[in-house]
Design a protein around this motif. Structure first.
Motif, PDB file in Angstrom:
ATOM      1  N   LEU A 131       0.820  -1.213   0.000  1.00 23.91           N
ATOM      2  CA  LEU A 131       0.000   0.000   0.000  1.00 23.91           C
ATOM      3  C   LEU A 131       0.852   1.261   0.000  1.00 23.91           C
ATOM      4  CD1 LEU A 131      -2.858   1.261   0.260  1.00 23.91           C
ATOM      5  CD2 LEU A 131      -2.492   1.207   2.725  1.00 23.91           C
ATOM      6  N   CYS A 132       1.884   1.272   0.818  1.00 25.30           N
ATOM      7  CA  CYS A 132       2.783   2.436   0.845  1.00 25.30           C
ATOM      8  C   CYS A 132       3.500   2.604  -0.492  1.00 25.30           C
ATOM      9  CB  CYS A 132       3.794   2.286   1.975  1.00 25.30           C
ATOM     10  SG  CYS A 132       3.062   2.454   3.606  1.00 25.30           S
ATOM     11  N   ALA A 133       3.920   1.519  -1.100  1.00 23.71           N
ATOM     12  CA  ALA A 133       4.587   1.598  -2.400  1.00 23.71           C
ATOM     13  C   ALA A 133       3.636   2.127  -3.464  1.00 23.71           C
ATOM     14  CB  ALA A 133       5.125   0.226  -2.790  1.00 23.71           C
ATOM     15  N   VAL A 134       2.385   1.661  -3.441  1.00 23.05           N
ATOM     16  CA  VAL A 134       1.399   2.120  -4.428  1.00 23.05           C
ATOM     17  C   VAL A 134       1.123   3.607  -4.273  1.00 23.05           C
ATOM     18  CG1 VAL A 134      -1.063   1.924  -5.033  1.00 23.05           C
ATOM     19  CG2 VAL A 134       0.330  -0.124  -4.799  1.00 23.05           C
ATOM     20  N   ILE A 135       1.173   4.099  -3.049  1.00 28.24           N
ATOM     21  CA  ILE A 135       0.892   5.523  -2.818  1.00 28.24           C
ATOM     22  C   ILE A 135       2.121   6.379  -3.116  1.00 28.24           C
ATOM     23  CG2 ILE A 135       0.366   7.231  -1.030  1.00 28.24           C
ATOM     24  CD1 ILE A 135      -1.452   5.108   0.244  1.00 28.24           C
ATOM     25  N   PHE A 136       3.286   6.013  -2.576  1.00 31.85           N
ATOM     26  CA  PHE A 136       4.429   6.914  -2.600  1.00 31.85           C
ATOM     27  C   PHE A 136       5.281   6.845  -3.859  1.00 31.85           C
ATOM     28  CE2 PHE A 136       3.645   6.819   2.014  1.00 31.85           C
ATOM     29  CZ  PHE A 136       3.467   8.175   2.183  1.00 31.85           C
ATOM     30  N   ILE A 137       5.313   5.751  -4.571  1.00 29.65           N
ATOM     31  CA  ILE A 137       6.109   5.688  -5.801  1.00 29.65           C
ATOM     32  C   ILE A 137       5.534   6.598  -6.884  1.00 29.65           C
ATOM     33  CG2 ILE A 137       6.831   4.180  -7.692  1.00 29.65           C
ATOM     34  CD1 ILE A 137       7.411   2.041  -5.586  1.00 29.65           C
ATOM     35  N   PRO A 138       4.243   6.564  -7.183  1.00 31.08           N
ATOM     36  CA  PRO A 138       3.719   7.527  -8.169  1.00 31.08           C
ATOM     37  C   PRO A 138       3.808   8.978  -7.682  1.00 31.08           C
ATOM     38  CG  PRO A 138       2.179   5.734  -7.899  1.00 31.08           C
ATOM     39  CD  PRO A 138       3.221   5.575  -6.848  1.00 31.08           C
ATOM     40  N   PHE A 139       3.642   9.170  -6.380  1.00 36.27           N
ATOM     41  CA  PHE A 139       3.770  10.524  -5.822  1.00 36.27           C
ATOM     42  C   PHE A 139       5.185  11.052  -6.018  1.00 36.27           C
ATOM     43  CE2 PHE A 139       4.550  13.304  -2.126  1.00 36.27           C
ATOM     44  CZ  PHE A 139       3.616  14.285  -2.415  1.00 36.27           C
ATOM     45  N   GLY A 140       6.183  10.197  -5.838  1.00 41.19           N
ATOM     46  CA  GLY A 140       7.573  10.602  -6.044  1.00 41.19           C
ATOM     47  C   GLY A 140       7.876  10.924  -7.495  1.00 41.19           C
ATOM     48  N   TYR A 141       7.343  10.121  -8.416  1.00 37.88           N
ATOM     49  CA  TYR A 141       7.550  10.396  -9.837  1.00 37.88           C
ATOM     50  C   TYR A 141       6.856  11.687 -10.264  1.00 37.88           C
ATOM     51  CZ  TYR A 141       9.805   5.991 -10.933  1.00 37.88           C
ATOM     52  OH  TYR A 141      10.691   4.949 -11.005  1.00 37.88           O
ATOM     53  N   ALA A 142       5.702  11.969  -9.687  1.00 41.68           N
ATOM     54  CA  ALA A 142       4.997  13.206 -10.032  1.00 41.68           C
ATOM     55  C   ALA A 142       5.694  14.425  -9.440  1.00 41.68           C
ATOM     56  CB  ALA A 142       3.556  13.127  -9.538  1.00 41.68           C
ATOM     57  N   LEU A 143       6.326  14.254  -8.299  1.00 42.21           N
ATOM     58  CA  LEU A 143       6.955  15.377  -7.609  1.00 42.21           C
ATOM     59  C   LEU A 143       8.367  15.664  -8.098  1.00 42.21           C
ATOM     60  CD1 LEU A 143       6.312  17.280  -5.227  1.00 42.21           C
ATOM     61  CD2 LEU A 143       7.480  15.651  -3.766  1.00 42.21           C
TER      62      LEU A 143
END
Length: 64
Positions: free
Chosen positions: A12-24
């Motif tokens: 769940l953390c990977a699904v949330i934070f990996i796309p957030f990191g790529y967008a940021l």
């Protein structure tokens, strides 16, 4: 909490934070510059260097 719950939390953390990191990532230098501009102003930073003595407190040269 068993091992299946821990694995689900990691996924769940990977699904949330990996796309957030790529967008940021493209905006990150601007954000860092803005934050450093707020907290690292010249009035908050002490000068890094040698403190100079006044002329009256200087070392007098010895004559050999």
């Amino acid at each position: 909490m068993n091992i299946a719950d821990i694995i689900q939390l990691i996924i769940l953390c990977a699904v949330i934070f990996i796309p957030f990191g790529y967008a940021l990532r493209p905006r990150l230098p601007h954000i860092i510059r803005r934050i450093s501009g707020l907290f690292c102003r010249a009035k908050y930073i002490k000068p890094a260097g040698v403190r100079h003595r006044s002329a009256s407190a200087g070392v007098k040269p010895k004559h050999d």
